[in-house]
Write a protein that holds these residues in place. Structure first.
Motif, short mmCIF file in Angstrom:
data_model
loop_
_atom_site.label_atom_id
_atom_site.label_comp_id
_atom_site.label_asym_id
_atom_site.label_seq_id
_atom_site.Cartn_x
_atom_site.Cartn_y
_atom_site.Cartn_z
N THR A 15 0.81 -1.21 0.00
CA THR A 15 0.00 0.00 0.00
C THR A 15 0.85 1.26 0.00
O THR A 15 0.59 2.19 -0.77
N ASN A 37 3.07 2.31 -6.00
CA ASN A 37 2.45 2.32 -7.33
C ASN A 37 2.50 0.91 -7.87
O ASN A 37 3.44 0.53 -8.57
N SER A 349 -3.19 -1.12 -2.56
CA SER A 349 -3.15 0.34 -2.68
C SER A 349 -4.05 0.82 -3.82
O SER A 349 -4.42 1.98 -3.87
N ARG A 350 -4.34 -0.09 -4.75
CA ARG A 350 -5.26 0.20 -5.84
C ARG A 350 -6.29 -0.92 -5.91
O ARG A 350 -5.92 -2.06 -6.16
N PRO A 351 -7.56 -0.67 -5.67
CA PRO A 351 -8.16 0.64 -5.39
C PRO A 351 -8.03 1.09 -3.94
O PRO A 351 -8.31 2.23 -3.61
N ALA A 358 -11.65 5.22 -4.34
CA ALA A 358 -11.02 4.88 -5.62
C ALA A 358 -11.70 3.73 -6.34
O ALA A 358 -11.13 3.15 -7.26
#
Length: 686
Positions: A15, A37, A349-351, A358
Motif C-alpha cells: 500500500t 504504485n 493500494s489500488r483501489p 477509488a
C-alpha cells in the motif's frame, strides 16, 4: 571500507512506500511515506526519494522488497526448465512425502517447474564425490535448446550429489551457457552446496523461478535512478536481515524472499534492546499482511530453511517470520457459513479501502478503524488524500457485514477489528506460547502503518506485559534498511565423523570459506566498522536423522581458526544440552555441514537521535478531543500530537496519538508513557 555519507532506506509495501533518510556524518534524519504504485513500483520509489531533494546527491540506497515473496505466493514467477540426473526428475513433486492436508487425501500440489520442463541427462556423481558417469556437454546443450524452444525463460541445473563434487554441474553449466540467451541460469552447487536432494533442488528451482522477476524489477529501479543521475550504491535487504549488492540479488534472488519483513525485525530488535526490552514479539501490520517474529535476549531467530507456501521450500538462513493475511487493506466478508472473515484477500493500494474513494465497494480493516473514529478521516497518512470518506466506509460495512449478521454498522465495524485482532493474536501465540515461552515476559513491538492501532488488543489478547511502539512505527522497516549489517552466508557439506577428524584440513577449509565470504561483504562498498566471521556446524549423534546448529567459539586470526576435535565436541554438547536437556554418552558425533557467515557491522545508529525535544509539555501536545468507539459505546477521547509529547510524559487511555506515518490507539483500560528514545510504552493501568 567506505566513507560515511547519506543513506536512504526504502521499504516498498503493498500500500505504501516508506523511506528513512540518514546522514551518517551529521546524524540527521528525515522520514517520508508515499503510496506504492503497484505495477510501476519505480514511480513510487522515485516519488519517495525526491522528497529528500536531488536523488543524485544520495550516496547509498538500501531497499527492502516483497517482489520475490509476492511472486512466490501468487505463482507469478518465470517459466523454468530443470536439467537433472536420470531418475530424479520428480524430486520436486515427491518433496518429503508431506501433504497439504495432513490427515486427509484432499489437496494437490503443482511444482513451479512443470513436469514437461523437467528433463534428465545421463550423469552420476557418488556421495563421496567420485564421478561415476561424466556428463555429456552435447546432451546438455540439446535439452537446453529444447527447453528454450518450449518457452523456458530460466534454467536450473541440479545433479545428484553435486554438493560433494560439482564437476559435472560445472561442465553442464558451461555447456548450457553457450546456447542460453540470458543470464537466468544457475546450478545447485553454486546456490546451495548442501546435502539433501529435495531442499537443494527446491532452492535452485525457486531461485531460477525468481531470477527474471527480481532481475527485471531491479533493472527498472536502476533505470529510474539513472534517469535522476544517481551514481551511488544500491543494495537489497536479504531474508537473513543482512544487506547484499544488487549483483548478488540478481544471482541469488531466493535470498530476497522475506526481504521486506526482515528489515522491520532488525530495526525492532535494535529499538527494543536499547529501550530495555530484550524479549519481544514484533508485529508488522501493513496494507496486505501481518508479519510476526520472535526476539529473545535481543537476538533475532534465524531458520535454516523456510517454507514460503506448501511445497515451496528455500534452504537459506532466514529470520523466522509468521505471515497472515490480515492487513489494513484486508477485505471483510461474511462467508457461506455465516462467519465473519477478514482477509486474506486485500484491496491493496489500488483501489484501496472504500474510504479512499477509488472504486472499491467492499469494506476493509482500515474502513472499520475509520468508522470507529480511531483513524482521523481529516488527516490520512501518506499525504496523498485530502480526506477519507467515512460515510462510504460505514455504508459498505453495513451492507457487506452488518446486514448479513443482523447488527448495525458500528457493531459490525468493531466486529471486523476484533476478528483481525484475534488473527494477529494467534500469530503472536504461535511465536511465543506454542514455542514454550511465557508471554508475560514479552512485549509486543507493533509497527507498520497500522500496527500501533492494535497495540492494546495484542497486550490483552495474548497476555503480554506491554507494547513498545517505536517513535516512527510507519517507517520502522525503512529504518531497518539503514541500520542492517551487511551479511553473506554460505554452506558446505562435509559429512565427516568427529572422532579422529583431520583438524588441520578442517581449519584450512574454514579459513578458505571465511576469505570467500569476507570478499563478498567487502565488495558491497558500504561503510562498516569491522567484518566479523561466524562459524557454525550442523551436527548430530550417529543414528539420528535431524541435525543441530552448533555455534563454534572460534574465528580467523593470523590465518587460522585454532579449531580442534575437543572444541567441536564441547560446542556440540553445550548446544545439545540446551536444546534437549540431556546428552547421549558414548554415542559418536558426526558433522554434516559447515556454515560460514561474514557480517559487516555497520556504524551504530544512535537511537537517541529520534528522541523528542526536551522542551514541550503534555498540554502543548493535546489537539482536542473526539468521540471514539470502544467496547460497544462512544468514549470522549483526547487526541495528541505524538511527536510533540516530551520524554516521561504519561497518557491515560482512552487516547489517540497521531503522527504523519501512523496512529496509535491507547484503550480506556491502558496507559502510555514516552521513554528517553521517544518510544511509546503501552501498559495496563492496574
Amino acid at each position: 571500507m567506505s566513507a560515511l555519507g547519506t543513506i536512504v532506506g526504502v521499504d516498498v509495501g503493498g500500500t505504501f512506500t516508506d523511506l528513512f533518510y540518514f546522514d551518517e556524518e551529521s546524524r540527521a534524519f528525515r522520514t517520508a511515506k508515499v503510496p506504492s504504485n503497484r505495477g510501476d513500483e519505480a514511480a513510487g520509489f522515485l516519488a519517495g526519494l525526491t522528497a529528500f531533494g536531488a536523488v543524485s546527491k544520495l550516496d547509498s540506497i538500501v531497499h527492502g522488497t516483497t517482489v520475490g515473496t509476492n511472486a512466490l505466493l501468487e505463482r507469478k514467477g518465470a517459466k523454468v526448465g530443470l536439467i537433472t540426473t536420470e531418475g530424479f526428475r520428480d524430486v520436486l513433486e515427491m518433496r518429503r512425502r508431506d501433504r497439504r492436508q495432513t490427515w486427509g487425501l484432499t489437496g494437490d500440489f503443482v511444482p513451479v517447474v512443470e513436469r514437461d520442463f523437467r528433463v534428465e541427462v545421463a550423469e552420476r556423481t557418488l556421495s563421496d564425490g567420485t564421478v561415476l558417469t561424466p556428463v555429456d556437454p552435447g546432451e546438455v546443450q540439446r535439452v537446453a535448446k529444447a527447453l528454450l524452444d518450449a518457452g523456458a525463460q530460466a534454467i536450473a541445473i541440479v545433479f545428484v550429489n553435486a554438493y560433494a563434487n560439482s564437476a559435472n554441474e560445472d561442465a553442464a553449466l558451461a555447456a548450457a551457457r553457450e546456447v542460453w540467451p540470458n543470464d537466468y541460469i544457475g546450478c545447485s552447487s553454486a546456490i546451495l552446496p548442501e546435502i539433501r536432494e529435495f531442499e537443494r533442488t527446491s532452492t535452485a528451482a525457486l531461485n531460477a523461478y525468481l531470477q527474471p522477476v527480481v532481475g527485471s524489477y531491479l533493472a527498472k529501479l536502476e533505470a529510474a535512478l539513472a534517469s535522476e543521475s544517481f551514481d551511488g550504491r544500491f543494495h537489497i535487504v536479504q531474508s537473513n536481515g543482512g544487506v547484499m549488492s544488487t549483483e548478488t540479488a540478481r544471482k541469488l534472488p531466493a535470498r530476497t524472499a522475506l526481504s521486506g519483513p526482515a528489515a522491520g525485525v532488525i530495526a525492532a530488535a535494535a529499538i527494543a534492546e536499547a529501550a530495555g526490552f530484550p524479549d519481544v514479539i514484533t508485529g508488522d501490520l501493513g496494507g496486505t499482511s501481518f508479519d510476526a517474529s520472535l526476539i529473545v535476549g535481543g537476538k533475532t531467530a534465524l531458520a535454516a530453511q523456510t517454507t514460503i507456501d506448501f511445497g515451496l521450500v528455500i534452504r537459506n538462513p532466514m529470520i523466522e517470520i509468521v505471515t497472515i493475511g490480515a492487513g489494513g487493506g484486508s477485505i471483510a466478508h461474511v462467508d457461506a457459513g455465516g462467519l465473519l472473515q477478514v482477509g486474506p484477500e486485500s484491496a491493496g493500494s489500488r483501489p484501496g479501502p472504500v474510504c479512499y474513494g477509488a472504486g472499491n465497494d467492499r469494506p476493509t480493516l482500515t474502513d472499520a478503524n475509520v468508522v470507529l473514529g480511531r483513524i482521523n478521516a481529516d488527516k490520512p497518512i501518506g499525504g496523498q488524500l485530502d480526506r477519507l470518506d467515512v460515510e462510504a466506509a460505514k455504508a459498505a460495512i453495513a451492507k457487506h457485514v452488518g446486514d448479513p449478521l443482523g447488527i448495525d454498522a458500528m457493531a459490525a465495524a468493531e466486529a471486523i477489528v476484533r476478528v483481525a485482532n484475534s488473527k494477529m493474536a494467534g500469530a503472536l501465540r504461535l511465536m511465543s506460547i506454542e514455542r514454550g515461552h511465557d508471554p508475560t515476559r514479552f512485549a509486543a513491538v507493533p509497527f507498520g502503518g497500522g500496527g500501533a492501532l492494535h497495540a492494546g488488543a495484542l497486550i490483552k489478547d495474548v497476555g503480554l506485559k506491554a507494547a513498545l511502539v517505536p517513535r516512527y512505527p510507519g517507517v520502522t522497516s525503512a529504518l531497518g534498511c539503514v541500520i542492517a549489517d551487511i551479511r553473506h552466508d554460505q554452506v558446505q557439506t562435509l559429512n565427516l565423523p568427529l572422532t579422529g577428524i583431520d583438524a588441520a584440513a578442517l581449519d584450512a577449509r574454514m579459513v578458505e570459506e571465511a576469505v570467500k565470504a569476507k570478499a563478498v561483504v567487502e565488495n558491497a562498498h558500504l561503510a562498516v566498522e569491522r567484518i566479523d566471521i561466524v562459524f557454525e556446524l550442523d551436527m548430530h549423534y550417529v543414528g539420528q536423522t535431524h541435525t543441530l546448529a552448533v555455534p563454534l567459539p572460534v574465528t580467523v586470526e593470523n590465518g587460522t581458526t585454532g579449531i580442534d576435535e575437543a572444541i567441536i565436541a564441547k560446542a556440540f554438547e553445550t548446544a545439545y544440552q540446551a536444546s534437549f536437556s540431556r546428552l547421549l554418552s558414548g554415542v559418536p558425533m558426526r558433522i554434516v555441514n559447515l556454515r560460514t557467515a561474514a557480517i559487516g557491522v555497520r556504524p551504530s545508529f544512535d537511537l537517541a537521535a529520534l528522541a523528542p525535544s526536551a522542551e514541550g509539555t503534555i498540554a502543548d501536545a493535546q489537539m482536542g478531543t473526539r468521540s471514539v468507539w470502544f467496547d460497544g459505546a462512544y468514549h470522549d477521547t483526547v487526541i495528541y500530537d505524538r511527536l510533540a509529547l516530551p520524554v516521561e510524559a504519561v497518557v491515560e487511555g482512552p487516547a489517540i496519538l497521531e503522527q504523519a506515518d501512523a496512529t496509535t490507539v491507547v484503550d480506556p483500560d491502558l496507559k502510555a508513557r514516552i521513554d528517553r528514545f521517544g518510544n511509546l510504552i503501552v501498559e495496563r493501568k492496574s
